[in-house]
Design a protein around this motif. Sequence first.
Motif, PDB file in Angstrom:
ATOM      1  N   VAL A 166       0.924  -1.370  -0.073  1.00 58.94           N
ATOM      2  CA  VAL A 166      -0.181  -0.065  -0.206  1.00 58.94           C
ATOM      3  C   VAL A 166       0.944   1.248  -0.212  1.00 58.94           C
ATOM      4  O   VAL A 166       0.543   2.180  -0.793  1.00 58.94           O
ATOM      5  CB  VAL A 166      -0.899  -0.016   1.175  1.00 58.94           C
ATOM      6  CG1 VAL A 166      -1.531   1.471   1.343  1.00 58.94           C
ATOM      7  CG2 VAL A 166      -2.075  -1.128   0.974  1.00 58.94           C
ATOM      8  N   GLY A 167       1.781   1.228   0.731  1.00 58.94           N
ATOM      9  CA  GLY A 167       2.748   2.305   0.734  1.00 58.94           C
ATOM     10  C   GLY A 167       3.535   2.688  -0.483  1.00 58.94           C
ATOM     11  O   GLY A 167       3.581   3.898  -0.902  1.00 58.94           O
ATOM     12  N   TYR A 168       4.034   1.732  -1.265  1.00 58.96           N
ATOM     13  CA  TYR A 168       4.541   1.767  -2.572  1.00 58.96           C
ATOM     14  C   TYR A 168       3.531   2.324  -3.503  1.00 58.96           C
ATOM     15  O   TYR A 168       3.882   3.193  -4.362  1.00 58.96           O
ATOM     16  CB  TYR A 168       5.105   0.458  -3.091  1.00 58.96           C
ATOM     17  CG  TYR A 168       6.080  -0.040  -2.212  1.00 58.96           C
ATOM     18  CD1 TYR A 168       7.290   0.731  -1.613  1.00 58.96           C
ATOM     19  CD2 TYR A 168       6.259  -1.606  -2.163  1.00 58.96           C
ATOM     20  CE1 TYR A 168       8.090  -0.004  -0.856  1.00 58.96           C
ATOM     21  CE2 TYR A 168       7.315  -2.118  -1.259  1.00 58.96           C
ATOM     22  CZ  TYR A 168       8.265  -1.380  -0.661  1.00 58.96           C
ATOM     23  OH  TYR A 168       9.111  -1.985   0.010  1.00 58.96           O
ATOM     24  N   GLY A 169       2.335   1.596  -3.440  1.00 61.35           N
ATOM     25  CA  GLY A 169       1.252   2.013  -4.155  1.00 61.35           C
ATOM     26  C   GLY A 169       0.790   3.770  -4.072  1.00 61.35           C
ATOM     27  O   GLY A 169       0.656   4.727  -5.098  1.00 61.35           O
ATOM     28  N   ALA A 205       1.237   7.004  -6.651  1.00 59.93           N
ATOM     29  CA  ALA A 205       0.044   7.715  -6.787  1.00 59.93           C
ATOM     30  C   ALA A 205       0.483   9.379  -6.342  1.00 59.93           C
ATOM     31  O   ALA A 205       0.040  10.131  -7.215  1.00 59.93           O
ATOM     32  CB  ALA A 205      -0.949   7.614  -6.016  1.00 59.93           C
ATOM     33  N   HIS A 206       1.171   9.435  -5.176  1.00 62.05           N
ATOM     34  CA  HIS A 206       1.587  10.599  -4.902  1.00 62.05           C
ATOM     35  C   HIS A 206       2.720  11.477  -5.777  1.00 62.05           C
ATOM     36  O   HIS A 206       2.598  12.596  -6.168  1.00 62.05           O
ATOM     37  CB  HIS A 206       1.838  10.853  -3.592  1.00 62.05           C
ATOM     38  CG  HIS A 206       0.705  10.590  -2.446  1.00 62.05           C
ATOM     39  ND1 HIS A 206       0.797  10.704  -1.266  1.00 62.05           N
ATOM     40  CD2 HIS A 206      -0.385  10.419  -2.853  1.00 62.05           C
ATOM     41  CE1 HIS A 206      -0.366  10.312  -0.589  1.00 62.05           C
ATOM     42  NE2 HIS A 206      -1.082  10.207  -1.656  1.00 62.05           N
ATOM     43  N   CYS A 241       2.682  10.749  -9.160  1.00 58.50           N
ATOM     44  CA  CYS A 241       1.803  11.196 -10.265  1.00 58.50           C
ATOM     45  C   CYS A 241       1.196  12.630  -9.915  1.00 58.50           C
ATOM     46  O   CYS A 241       1.198  13.450 -10.743  1.00 58.50           O
ATOM     47  CB  CYS A 241       0.698  10.048 -10.597  1.00 58.50           C
ATOM     48  SG  CYS A 241       1.373   8.541 -11.357  1.00 58.50           S
ATOM     49  N   GLU A 242       0.693  12.726  -8.606  1.00 51.02           N
ATOM     50  CA  GLU A 242       0.245  14.055  -8.245  1.00 51.02           C
ATOM     51  C   GLU A 242       1.175  15.262  -8.410  1.00 51.02           C
ATOM     52  O   GLU A 242       1.039  16.062  -8.845  1.00 51.02           O
ATOM     53  CB  GLU A 242      -0.214  14.039  -6.934  1.00 51.02           C
ATOM     54  CG  GLU A 242      -1.724  13.194  -6.933  1.00 51.02           C
ATOM     55  CD  GLU A 242      -2.329  13.291  -5.560  1.00 51.02           C
ATOM     56  OE1 GLU A 242      -3.162  13.786  -5.173  1.00 51.02           O
ATOM     57  OE2 GLU A 242      -1.404  12.783  -4.491  1.00 51.02           O
ATOM     58  N   CYS A 243       2.371  14.772  -7.869  1.00 51.37           N
ATOM     59  CA  CYS A 243       3.621  15.899  -8.262  1.00 51.37           C
ATOM     60  C   CYS A 243       3.756  16.135  -9.486  1.00 51.37           C
ATOM     61  O   CYS A 243       4.035  17.163  -9.846  1.00 51.37           O
ATOM     62  CB  CYS A 243       5.015  15.243  -7.617  1.00 51.37           C
ATOM     63  SG  CYS A 243       4.849  15.359  -5.659  1.00 51.37           S
ATOM     64  N   LEU A 244       3.646  15.232 -10.438  1.00 49.85           N
ATOM     65  CA  LEU A 244       3.794  15.440 -12.061  1.00 49.85           C
ATOM     66  C   LEU A 244       2.517  16.365 -12.539  1.00 49.85           C
ATOM     67  O   LEU A 244       2.649  17.241 -13.254  1.00 49.85           O
ATOM     68  CB  LEU A 244       3.929  14.162 -12.761  1.00 49.85           C
ATOM     69  CG  LEU A 244       5.207  13.663 -12.606  1.00 49.85           C
ATOM     70  CD1 LEU A 244       5.269  12.200 -13.093  1.00 49.85           C
ATOM     71  CD2 LEU A 244       6.366  14.264 -12.843  1.00 49.85           C
ATOM     72  N   MET A 245       1.267  15.930 -12.260  1.00 55.01           N
ATOM     73  CA  MET A 245       0.140  16.626 -12.526  1.00 55.01           C
ATOM     74  C   MET A 245       0.117  18.175 -11.739  1.00 55.01           C
ATOM     75  O   MET A 245      -0.480  18.870 -12.655  1.00 55.01           O
ATOM     76  CB  MET A 245      -0.857  15.940 -12.061  1.00 55.01           C
ATOM     77  CG  MET A 245      -1.178  14.634 -12.722  1.00 55.01           C
ATOM     78  SD  MET A 245      -2.743  13.697 -12.132  1.00 55.01           S
ATOM     79  CE  MET A 245      -4.013  14.574 -12.135  1.00 55.01           C
ATOM     80  N   PHE A 246       0.614  18.214 -10.673  1.00 52.57           N
ATOM     81  CA  PHE A 246       0.319  19.609 -10.066  1.00 52.57           C
ATOM     82  C   PHE A 246       1.680  20.547 -10.192  1.00 52.57           C
ATOM     83  O   PHE A 246       1.868  21.222  -9.194  1.00 52.57           O
ATOM     84  CB  PHE A 246      -0.330  19.576  -8.761  1.00 52.57           C
ATOM     85  CG  PHE A 246      -1.502  19.071  -8.954  1.00 52.57           C
ATOM     86  CD1 PHE A 246      -2.644  19.897  -9.195  1.00 52.57           C
ATOM     87  CD2 PHE A 246      -1.846  17.681  -8.475  1.00 52.57           C
ATOM     88  CE1 PHE A 246      -3.953  19.354  -9.307  1.00 52.57           C
ATOM     89  CE2 PHE A 246      -3.302  17.392  -8.488  1.00 52.57           C
ATOM     90  CZ  PHE A 246      -4.201  17.971  -9.229  1.00 52.57           C
ATOM     91  N   GLY A 255      -0.661  13.987  -0.389  1.00 58.96           N
ATOM     92  CA  GLY A 255      -1.485  13.647  -1.621  1.00 58.96           C
ATOM     93  C   GLY A 255      -2.478  14.339  -1.946  1.00 58.96           C
ATOM     94  O   GLY A 255      -2.516  15.743  -1.793  1.00 58.96           O
ATOM     95  N   LEU A 256      -3.718  13.704  -1.981  1.00 62.61           N
ATOM     96  CA  LEU A 256      -5.114  14.329  -2.204  1.00 62.61           C
ATOM     97  C   LEU A 256      -5.406  15.286  -0.996  1.00 62.61           C
ATOM     98  O   LEU A 256      -6.140  16.394  -1.429  1.00 62.61           O
ATOM     99  CB  LEU A 256      -6.115  13.449  -2.421  1.00 62.61           C
ATOM    100  CG  LEU A 256      -7.449  13.860  -2.786  1.00 62.61           C
ATOM    101  CD1 LEU A 256      -7.378  14.449  -4.306  1.00 62.61           C
ATOM    102  CD2 LEU A 256      -8.317  12.873  -2.762  1.00 62.61           C
TER     103      LEU A 256
END
Length: 90
Positions: free
Chosen positions: A36-39, A43-44, A46-51, A74-75
């Motif tokens: 879960v931590g790796y996931g 995910a976070h 990807c958020e760094c890239l998106m934002f 993250g979110l």
Amino acid sequence: MGLRIMNITTLLFWVAFVVNFFQPLIGDSSHWINWVGYGLLIAHGCECLMFRKELHRDYAGKLALGYITVLLLGLGRTSAWLNERKSTAV
């Protein structure tokens, strides 16, 4: 209030994730905490890239802090930026 609870829960998970490396929290079944931590890291990330633009705008001069904040929360951190994007898209 709900966002604060989500941030606290996320930070508590990261503490469990780090502790789990040194002392498995629930014995042989603790591998799921790592997955879960790796996931979440992916995910976070990807958020760094998106934002990326918002990070550079809001954390100018403290960019490392911005990326660490998004990786940890993250979110919980990017939800305000999502709302900004929605309001400008309409």
